[in-house]
Write a protein that holds these residues in place. Structure first.
Motif, short mmCIF file in Angstrom:
data_model
loop_
_atom_site.label_atom_id
_atom_site.label_comp_id
_atom_site.label_asym_id
_atom_site.label_seq_id
_atom_site.Cartn_x
_atom_site.Cartn_y
_atom_site.Cartn_z
N HIS A 1 0.77 4.84 1.56
CA HIS A 1 0.14 5.72 2.45
C HIS A 1 0.86 7.19 2.48
O HIS A 1 2.04 7.30 2.49
N THR B 1 5.70 3.33 1.46
CA THR B 1 5.08 1.96 0.89
C THR B 1 5.30 0.88 1.98
O THR B 1 6.31 0.76 2.62
N SER C 1 1.75 9.44 4.65
CA SER C 1 2.39 9.90 5.72
C SER C 1 3.75 9.08 5.92
O SER C 1 4.09 7.99 5.20
N ASN D 1 0.96 -1.00 0.05
CA ASN D 1 0.00 0.07 0.05
C ASN D 1 0.99 1.12 0.06
O ASN D 1 1.96 1.11 0.79
N ASP E 1 -2.69 -0.17 8.20
CA ASP E 1 -1.46 0.91 8.36
C ASP E 1 -0.56 0.35 9.07
O ASP E 1 0.15 1.19 9.71
N ARG F 1 -1.34 7.12 11.05
CA ARG F 1 -2.25 5.99 10.49
C ARG F 1 -3.72 6.45 10.25
O ARG F 1 -4.05 7.18 11.38
N LEU G 1 4.58 6.70 7.96
CA LEU G 1 4.57 5.62 8.99
C LEU G 1 5.54 5.13 10.07
O LEU G 1 6.54 5.30 9.53
#
Length: 335
Positions: A128, A156, A130, A126, A164, A136, A132
């Motif tokens: 995302h 990723t 931000s 995925n 997340d 989340r 991580l």
């Protein structure tokens, strides 16, 4: 031979592209944010064997069926499209398995059940918006700005059972401008993310990925935006209100209630500026204006100047245009 190193690098490059083209990829996404990644993959020769996107939905006054941005792009490029209403439906699962994907990529899509993300041998990753484990959740771009962060990025990661939380593959950082809005940051992260997706696919194809588990103790959350957390509290500090406004612009937009003796109006604020002040003469939520060029609202540490607004049932407009058609009286205020 002087030309040998260049030739060597050339063949290494061809080998890398060949490996990526050899992967059978299923791409899952719905909005414009996902289109950038899909387009980058297609432009670099990725073998997209299927595109999963949301079903067409009625929209507008005529309630005509609207296709997702990803579907429109997929149709233009003759890609195989699936639009399941139920991700656990046996028919969809069988159709998905028939694509024999080596890898699945998710960008701005729904939460996947394990029966879906566990299918491909090289996993499902995925993108995302931000860094991580920070932010989340459903609105990472908005909350990074609302909370006054100076840096964010894209990540990723491989999907896991909890949302997340999967192992991180790669990330890319970027600074947040002091006046940058969520919409502006969204568009930048969309392009940064598309390049990271391509890099991630190439590294997976080359067997160069070493995913690392997230540090849960460092997690920050980005919950869904709703009527409660998008309303302005004028008793808060000005910098916090300024960040809320830009963090919700252009959608879903920070709002306040505009009060007159006759009626309350919902007032959306798209752009603003903040001026610090030790003014203790005015209550928080009180209004000052010259009726022509500015309108400012008192908060805990100064004044918020409104730049672009939208009054209930009206169009979005500059504060100057608003003041031409809506004279402000002493009894007007916000809450």
């Amino acid at each position: 031979m002087p030309g040998f190193p260049k030739a060597g690098y050339f063949f290494l490059f061809l080998n890398k592209i060949f490996n990526m083209k050899d992967l059978r990829i299923v791409f899952m996404g719905t909005p414009d944010f996902a289109v950038a990644s899909l387009r980058t993959l297609v432009n670099h020769g990725a073998n997209i064997v299927g595109v999963i996107t949301a079903p067409d939905k009625p929209a507008g006054r005529g309630k005509k069926l609207q296709q997702s941005a990803v579907k429109r792009y997929a149709l233009e490029n003759n890609l195989n499209i699936l639009q399941p209403t139920n991700l656990k439906a046996p028919g969809f699962i069988e159709e998905l398995k028939s694509l024999r994907a080596d890898l699945q990529i998710v960008v701005a899509f729904r939460m996947l059940p394990e029966i879906v993300w566990a299918i491909p041998p090289k996993g499902t990753f995925n993108l995302h918006a931000s860094l991580l484990p920070q932010y989340r959740g459903a609105a990472p771009i908005n909350w990074a700005i609302i909370n006054g962060e100076r840096e964010t990025g894209v990540t990723t990661f491989f999907l896991d059972k909890e949302i997340d939380t999967g192992s991180i593959i790669d990330f890319e950082k970027t600074s947040i401008g002091p006046e940058e809005t969520a919409g502006e940051l969204h568009d930048r992260l969309m392009e940064i993310g598309s390049k990271l997706v391509l890099k991630t696919v190439q590294n997976i194809a080359d067997g160069k990925v070493k995913a690392l588990p997230q540090k849960n103790e460092e997690a920050k959350h980005a919950p869904k935006l709703n009527k409660e957390n998008t309303r302005i509290n004028w008793n808060k500090k000005g910098r916090s209100i300024f960040n809320l406004i830009r963090g919700l612009s252009p959608y879903p937009v920070a709002y306040t209630m505009f009060l007159s003796p006759e009626k309350e109006f919902k007032l959306k604020i798209y752009k603003s500026s903040f001026e610090a002040s030790n003014d203790n003469e005015h209550e928080n939520g009180s209004i000052k204006t010259d009726q022509k060029t500015f309108l400012k609202i008192k908060c805990e540490t100064g004044w918020i100047f409104l730049k672009e607004i939208q009054l209930e049932s009206k169009k979005r407009m500059s504060i100057e245009n608003f003041l031409r058609g809506f004279p402000i009286k002493e009894h007007h205020s916000v809450k």
